[in-house]
Design an enzyme around this catalytic site. Structure first.
Site, PDB file in Angstrom:
ATOM      1  N   CYS A 107      18.230 -77.103  54.953  1.00  0.00           N
ATOM      2  CA  CYS A 107      19.604 -77.443  55.305  1.00  0.00           C
ATOM      3  C   CYS A 107      20.044 -78.711  54.581  1.00  0.00           C
ATOM      4  O   CYS A 107      19.268 -79.649  54.416  1.00  0.00           O
ATOM      5  CB  CYS A 107      19.722 -77.621  56.823  1.00  0.00           C
ATOM      6  SG  CYS A 107      21.363 -78.119  57.366  1.00  0.00           S
TER       7      CYS A 107
ATOM      8  N   CYS B 201      13.411 -80.120  63.107  1.00  0.00           N
ATOM      9  CA  CYS B 201      14.196 -78.901  62.950  1.00  0.00           C
ATOM     10  C   CYS B 201      13.499 -78.006  61.942  1.00  0.00           C
ATOM     11  O   CYS B 201      13.121 -78.472  60.851  1.00  0.00           O
ATOM     12  CB  CYS B 201      15.601 -79.248  62.476  1.00  0.00           C
ATOM     13  SG  CYS B 201      16.607 -77.814  62.050  1.00  0.00           S
TER      14      CYS B 201
ATOM     15  N   PHE C 218      46.704 -94.001  57.372  1.00  0.00           N
ATOM     16  CA  PHE C 218      45.848 -92.820  57.484  1.00  0.00           C
ATOM     17  C   PHE C 218      45.459 -92.641  58.961  1.00  0.00           C
ATOM     18  O   PHE C 218      44.291 -92.513  59.292  1.00  0.00           O
ATOM     19  CB  PHE C 218      44.600 -92.935  56.608  1.00  0.00           C
ATOM     20  CG  PHE C 218      44.873 -93.314  55.171  1.00  0.00           C
ATOM     21  CD1 PHE C 218      45.247 -92.354  54.245  1.00  0.00           C
ATOM     22  CD2 PHE C 218      44.765 -94.632  54.748  1.00  0.00           C
ATOM     23  CE1 PHE C 218      45.501 -92.698  52.917  1.00  0.00           C
ATOM     24  CE2 PHE C 218      45.014 -94.988  53.430  1.00  0.00           C
ATOM     25  CZ  PHE C 218      45.383 -94.015  52.512  1.00  0.00           C
TER      26      PHE C 218
ATOM     27  N   CYS D 218      34.251 -94.247  55.313  1.00  0.00           N
ATOM     28  CA  CYS D 218      33.078 -93.368  55.388  1.00  0.00           C
ATOM     29  C   CYS D 218      32.397 -93.239  54.028  1.00  0.00           C
ATOM     30  O   CYS D 218      31.525 -92.396  53.852  1.00  0.00           O
ATOM     31  CB  CYS D 218      33.484 -91.982  55.913  1.00  0.00           C
ATOM     32  SG  CYS D 218      34.699 -91.138  54.871  1.00  0.00           S
TER      33      CYS D 218
ATOM     34  N   CYS E 232      20.671 -82.879  57.262  1.00  0.00           N
ATOM     35  CA  CYS E 232      19.814 -83.947  57.808  1.00  0.00           C
ATOM     36  C   CYS E 232      18.664 -84.246  56.852  1.00  0.00           C
ATOM     37  O   CYS E 232      17.533 -83.791  57.056  1.00  0.00           O
ATOM     38  CB  CYS E 232      19.275 -83.548  59.186  1.00  0.00           C
ATOM     39  SG  CYS E 232      20.550 -83.237  60.407  1.00  0.00           S
TER      40      CYS E 232
END
Length: 376
Positions: free
Chosen positions: A9, A3, A236, A333, A12
């Site tokens: 960015c 990319c 959740f 996560c 990534c």
């Protein structure tokens, strides 16, 4: 896939690494994050790597000045926008609507918002905000978020331009993230697939980032719940990513808990539409009001999937309960907060049996995991 914005960015970080080196690094970093666990008897299963180019939801930032529009993601550790024309992390359908978004935002930013301020009519131009894009099963759902009123002229622009892209099936607006999004155009109600069910999704709702990631997490939850019977708590629960799957298990009834009334209402409507009779919902802030000891005694098993902050209050309650659920499946996560939660459960009478990493935040520092605990 490389990319041109990968250096700038913030999304990534490992875009330039080859697959093998990236996967080895991700596994090494994940194992290191689990280092403070107060157990060394668990099994660390082979990780599940999700294919690149499958991210079905994203939050884009936009800024417009002197009729020049920037649309993309924030650069690393700043509020500057890395202007993108495509993103290798996104699904092909989301990349395909980026030109549509540019056309729409440019038109909206050229048109002033006119509103009354006292006796005067004041003009205000849209200069920036966020765009939430989500690929549902039947098309793309878009929420525009900027702090300006949605006047008739802007509604007409949205109505006109939305007809130029058949992939866009709903377009909504809100002034801030805490507001409920107002639907401006809805060609078809967006929905996703969870197991065999069609599940309608609210505008701007949280979803697992990819279909592959959602399916991998669901498989692991069902694996650890195999053979469970009785009442299961899904904490959740969100829009029911795991509740729908748990409800298919023979002899299981599901109690789903979340703090969002709007999300639970949508969940309830979908459950009724699918005629599922063994799921009930309760609106509850589990950070402040976790289930009490006498409540936890009703459940054979518990699944929880909290935000990145973890489930500290829930785990303290589980550890202190006199009658404990036999099985706990933790989805997280954030490995750091998972370690804290896991240590609370271990000290409270649970064995950590297995952990599986799910790499659905592809080419980033972030990792998802599913872990299974059994009562000691």
């Amino acid at each position: 896939m490389l990319c041109p914005q990968a250096i700038n960015c913030g999304g990534c970080r490992y875009r330039d690494m080859d697959d093998e080196a990236y996967r080895l690094l991700k596994q090494r970093n994940f194992a290191a994050a689990l280092g403070p666990l107060q157990s060394d008897s668990y099994t660390l299963n082979p990780p599940e790597f999700i294919a690149d180019g499958g991210r079905r939801r994203a939050t884009l930032n936009f800024f417009c000045r002197r009729q020049r529009l920037l649309l993309g993601f924030n650069t690393r550790a700043s509020h500057q926008i890395a202007d993108i024309r495509s993103c290798p992390a996104l699904t092909p359908k989301l990349n395909a609507v980026l030109p549509f978004l540019r056309k729409l935002l440019e038109a909206l930013c050229r048109e002033p918002c006119k509103f009354k301020k006292g006796r005067k009519t004041v003009s205000q131009y849209i200069t920036g905000g966020d765009v939430f894009v989500c690929e549902a099963f039947n098309g793309v759902d878009i929420v525009l978020e900027y702090d300006a009123p949605l006047e008739l002229n802007h509604r007409l622009i949205i109505a006109e331009i939305s007809q130029t892209d058949n992939n866009v099936i709903r377009l909504s607006h809100r002034r801030r993230i805490s507001d409920e999004a107002e639907t401006i155009i809805e060609k078809s109600r967006p929905f996703i697939k969870i197991g065999s069910y069609d599940v309608a999704i609210p505008a701007g709702t949280f979803l697992q980032p990819s279909v592959g990631g959602q399916e991998a997490l669901g498989r692991l939850v069902l694996k650890y719940m195999s053979g469970v019977k009785g009442e299961v708590a899904d904490m959740f629960c969100g829009l029911g990513t795991f509740s729908y799957l748990l409800a298919t298990l023979p002899g299981v009834s599901v109690s789903a808990f979340d703090s969002s009334k709007a999300l639970l209402q949508g969940f309830k409507d979908s459950v009724n539409a699918n005629q599922i009779k063994n799921i009930r919902m309760e609106c509850r802030n589990l950070f402040k009001y976790p289930l009490l000891a006498d409540e936890l005694g009703h459940y054979t098993a518990v699944v929880f999937d909290p935000p990145r902050a973890g489930a500290a209050a829930v785990c303290r309650a589980l550890a202190a309960a006199a009658i404990k659920p036999q099985i706990i499946v933790a989805v997280s996560c954030n490995p750091a907060t998972f370690v804290n939660d896991a240590n609370t459960l271990i000290s409270g009478g649970y064995n950590l049996k297995e952990i599986t990493m799910v790499d659905q935040f592809v080419r980033s520092d972030h990792s998802e995991l599913v872990a299974c605990f059994t009562k000691r």
